[in-house]
Design a protein around this motif. Structure first.
Motif, short mmCIF file in Angstrom:
data_model
loop_
_atom_site.label_atom_id
_atom_site.label_comp_id
_atom_site.label_asym_id
_atom_site.label_seq_id
_atom_site.Cartn_x
_atom_site.Cartn_y
_atom_site.Cartn_z
N ARG A 28 -34.51 -38.95 -13.01
CA ARG A 28 -34.81 -38.73 -11.60
C ARG A 28 -36.28 -39.01 -11.42
O ARG A 28 -37.12 -38.33 -12.02
CB ARG A 28 -34.45 -37.31 -11.19
N PHE A 29 -36.57 -40.00 -10.61
CA PHE A 29 -37.94 -40.46 -10.42
C PHE A 29 -38.82 -39.32 -9.92
O PHE A 29 -38.50 -38.65 -8.95
CB PHE A 29 -37.96 -41.62 -9.42
N ASN A 30 -39.91 -39.09 -10.63
CA ASN A 30 -40.92 -38.12 -10.22
C ASN A 30 -40.37 -36.70 -10.13
O ASN A 30 -40.85 -35.89 -9.34
CB ASN A 30 -41.54 -38.53 -8.89
N LYS A 31 -39.33 -36.40 -10.92
CA LYS A 31 -38.75 -35.06 -10.89
C LYS A 31 -38.36 -34.65 -12.30
O LYS A 31 -37.62 -35.36 -12.97
CB LYS A 31 -37.52 -35.02 -9.99
N GLN A 32 -38.87 -33.52 -12.74
CA GLN A 32 -38.54 -33.01 -14.06
C GLN A 32 -37.32 -32.10 -13.93
O GLN A 32 -37.24 -31.26 -13.03
CB GLN A 32 -39.72 -32.22 -14.61
N THR A 33 -36.37 -32.29 -14.83
CA THR A 33 -35.17 -31.45 -14.83
C THR A 33 -35.51 -30.11 -15.48
O THR A 33 -36.01 -30.07 -16.60
CB THR A 33 -34.03 -32.14 -15.60
N LYS A 34 -35.23 -29.05 -14.77
CA LYS A 34 -35.50 -27.70 -15.28
C LYS A 34 -34.48 -27.36 -16.36
O LYS A 34 -33.34 -27.83 -16.29
CB LYS A 34 -35.42 -26.69 -14.14
N ARG A 48 -32.30 -45.47 -6.08
CA ARG A 48 -32.04 -45.15 -4.68
C ARG A 48 -33.21 -45.63 -3.84
O ARG A 48 -34.36 -45.46 -4.21
CB ARG A 48 -31.91 -43.63 -4.49
N LYS A 49 -32.93 -46.24 -2.70
CA LYS A 49 -34.00 -46.75 -1.84
C LYS A 49 -34.84 -45.62 -1.27
O LYS A 49 -36.01 -45.82 -0.96
CB LYS A 49 -33.44 -47.64 -0.76
N ASN A 50 -34.31 -44.41 -1.14
CA ASN A 50 -35.10 -43.31 -0.59
C ASN A 50 -36.15 -42.81 -1.57
O ASN A 50 -36.94 -41.94 -1.24
CB ASN A 50 -34.22 -42.17 -0.10
N PHE A 51 -36.17 -43.34 -2.81
CA PHE A 51 -37.22 -42.98 -3.77
C PHE A 51 -38.53 -43.66 -3.43
O PHE A 51 -39.58 -43.25 -3.88
CB PHE A 51 -36.82 -43.37 -5.19
N PHE A 52 -38.47 -44.73 -2.65
CA PHE A 52 -39.68 -45.46 -2.31
C PHE A 52 -40.44 -44.72 -1.22
O PHE A 52 -39.86 -44.06 -0.36
CB PHE A 52 -39.34 -46.88 -1.85
N MET A 89 -30.25 -40.72 -8.98
CA MET A 89 -31.04 -40.95 -10.19
C MET A 89 -31.24 -42.44 -10.39
O MET A 89 -30.55 -43.26 -9.80
CB MET A 89 -30.44 -40.26 -11.41
N THR A 90 -32.23 -42.75 -11.20
CA THR A 90 -32.52 -44.12 -11.56
C THR A 90 -31.87 -44.39 -12.91
O THR A 90 -31.87 -43.53 -13.79
CB THR A 90 -34.04 -44.35 -11.66
#
Length: 105
Positions: free
Chosen positions: A80-86, A10-14, A67-68
């Motif tokens: 998910r870039f820079n996000k850990q799944t709980k 997703r471009k909003n990840f940048f 997600m990437t």
């Protein structure tokens, strides 16, 4: 199953507009909104375009997939870039991955 080599993000990840530099960006002329929302990179543009069918592209747009996805040969990874799944969210994450895989087959 053999996947073409690609990275979908997703471009909003940048962090900023200057970070949005998709190398080998794969475009879909019939889906300009997809290209505005996602950075899809692939070495073999034609193979990636064939892999991402119109129904799959519509799925990504409607579901607003956050997600990437990276694929090459017989391997594919979802994160998910820079996000850990709980732990409590793992089932939901896996369900979303299965939905995406169904659209990509």
């Amino acid at each position: 199953f053999v996947f073409p080599e690609f990275i979908l993000t997703r471009k909003n990840f940048f962090k900023s507009a200057k970070d949005i530099q998709c190398k080998n960006n794969v475009e879909f002329k019939d889906f300009p909104e997809f290209s505005r929302k996602y950075c899809l990179e692939g070495k073999d543009v034609s193979s990636v375009q064939q892999f991402f069918t119109p129904p799959a592209i519509r799925f990504f747009l409607v579901k607003d997939v956050q997600m990437t996805i990276e694929a090459k040969g017989d391997q594919i990874i979802f994160y998910r870039f820079n996000k850990q799944t709980k732990p409590k969210d793992i089932e939901e994450f896996i369900a979303e991955v299965f939905q995406i895989m169904q659209m990509l087959h």
